[in-house]
Design a protein around this motif. Structure first.
Motif, PDB file in Angstrom:
ATOM      1  N   UNK A  48     -15.663  -2.206  14.845  1.00  0.00           N
ATOM      2  CA  UNK A  48     -15.344  -1.083  13.795  1.00  0.00           C
ATOM      3  C   UNK A  48     -14.598  -1.635  12.519  1.00  0.00           C
ATOM      4  N   UNK A  49     -14.531  -1.053  11.555  1.00  0.00           N
ATOM      5  CA  UNK A  49     -13.747  -1.420  10.428  1.00  0.00           C
ATOM      6  C   UNK A  49     -12.649  -0.268  10.218  1.00  0.00           C
ATOM      7  N   UNK A  50     -11.279  -0.626  10.411  1.00  0.00           N
ATOM      8  CA  UNK A  50     -10.253   0.253  10.367  1.00  0.00           C
ATOM      9  C   UNK A  50      -9.517   0.191   9.138  1.00  0.00           C
ATOM     10  N   UNK A  51      -9.193   1.049   8.565  1.00  0.00           N
ATOM     11  CA  UNK A  51      -8.193   1.201   7.164  1.00  0.00           C
ATOM     12  C   UNK A  51      -6.884   1.593   7.493  1.00  0.00           C
ATOM     13  N   UNK A  52      -6.101   0.865   7.326  1.00  0.00           N
ATOM     14  CA  UNK A  52      -4.588   0.781   7.649  1.00  0.00           C
ATOM     15  C   UNK A  52      -3.803   1.211   6.337  1.00  0.00           C
ATOM     16  N   UNK A  53      -3.026   1.985   6.309  1.00  0.00           N
ATOM     17  CA  UNK A  53      -2.375   2.347   4.978  1.00  0.00           C
ATOM     18  C   UNK A  53      -0.897   2.331   5.405  1.00  0.00           C
ATOM     19  N   UNK A  54      -0.180   1.759   4.605  1.00  0.00           N
ATOM     20  CA  UNK A  54       1.058   1.638   4.498  1.00  0.00           C
ATOM     21  C   UNK A  54       2.027   2.004   3.369  1.00  0.00           C
ATOM     22  N   UNK A  55       3.095   2.617   3.344  1.00  0.00           N
ATOM     23  CA  UNK A  55       3.951   3.002   2.280  1.00  0.00           C
ATOM     24  C   UNK A  55       5.101   2.039   1.911  1.00  0.00           C
ATOM     25  N   UNK A  56       5.079   1.656   0.721  1.00  0.00           N
ATOM     26  CA  UNK A  56       6.038   0.835   0.598  1.00  0.00           C
ATOM     27  C   UNK A  56       6.539   0.961  -0.971  1.00  0.00           C
ATOM     28  N   UNK A  57       7.791   0.763  -1.470  1.00  0.00           N
ATOM     29  CA  UNK A  57       8.458   0.911  -2.846  1.00  0.00           C
ATOM     30  C   UNK A  57       7.696  -0.267  -3.759  1.00  0.00           C
ATOM     31  N   UNK A  58       7.327   0.304  -4.987  1.00  0.00           N
ATOM     32  CA  UNK A  58       6.983  -0.535  -5.924  1.00  0.00           C
ATOM     33  C   UNK A  58       7.975  -1.473  -6.175  1.00  0.00           C
ATOM     34  N   UNK A  59       7.683  -2.976  -6.199  1.00  0.00           N
ATOM     35  CA  UNK A  59       8.755  -4.102  -6.574  1.00  0.00           C
ATOM     36  C   UNK A  59       9.700  -3.854  -7.842  1.00  0.00           C
ATOM     37  N   UNK A  60       8.981  -3.160  -8.841  1.00  0.00           N
ATOM     38  CA  UNK A  60       9.747  -3.077 -10.085  1.00  0.00           C
ATOM     39  C   UNK A  60      10.252  -1.557 -10.323  1.00  0.00           C
ATOM     40  N   UNK A  61       9.266  -0.571  -9.986  1.00  0.00           N
ATOM     41  CA  UNK A  61       9.815   0.680 -10.121  1.00  0.00           C
ATOM     42  C   UNK A  61      10.318   1.435  -9.117  1.00  0.00           C
ATOM     43  N   UNK A  62      10.182   1.006  -7.865  1.00  0.00           N
ATOM     44  CA  UNK A  62      10.750   1.582  -6.964  1.00  0.00           C
ATOM     45  C   UNK A  62      10.061   3.064  -6.395  1.00  0.00           C
ATOM     46  N   UNK A  63       9.067   3.276  -7.157  1.00  0.00           N
ATOM     47  CA  UNK A  63       8.377   4.468  -6.668  1.00  0.00           C
ATOM     48  C   UNK A  63       7.452   4.270  -5.336  1.00  0.00           C
ATOM     49  N   UNK A  64       7.449   4.998  -4.275  1.00  0.00           N
ATOM     50  CA  UNK A  64       6.617   4.880  -3.093  1.00  0.00           C
ATOM     51  C   UNK A  64       5.073   4.742  -3.483  1.00  0.00           C
TER      52      UNK A  64
END
Length: 91
Positions: free
Chosen positions: A31-47
């Motif tokens: 199976x192919x599984x899509x894994x999504x993670x939320x991180x802050x942008x390195x410069x702008x800090x938006x998630x």
């Protein structure tokens, strides 16, 4: 008498686990599984959301496209497969 001999100890699994959505079941026992993670942008800090696809081994071929599954890192099973299906969380 040592403490470890009298009481059973729990062993912590060193392998990583991830939760994701099945996006493909076209291959046999894979199976192919899509894994999504939320991180802050390195410069702008938006998630922002960063996604990655993992190929996982599904011995019983129980998972279907759209299922939410738990996968665990394992030894290399093929060129791309490094994960295995642990359980199906939601059909």
């Amino acid at each position: 008498m040592s403490e470890s001999a009298t009481a059973p100890t729990e062993t912590k699994s060193k392998s990583r686990e991830a939760t994701g959505i099945v996006v493909s079941t076209a291959n046999a026992k894979t199976i192919v599984v899509k894994y999504v993670r939320r991180v802050p942008h390195p410069r702008f800090k938006k998630i922002i959301r960063i996604s990655k696809k993992y190929h996982a081994h599904d011995e019983k071929e129980a998972a279907a496209v759209g299922d939410k599954v738990l996968i665990r890192e394992t030894r290399p099973l093929s060129k791309n497969k490094r994960w295995e299906l642990v359980e199906i969380l939601k059909h």
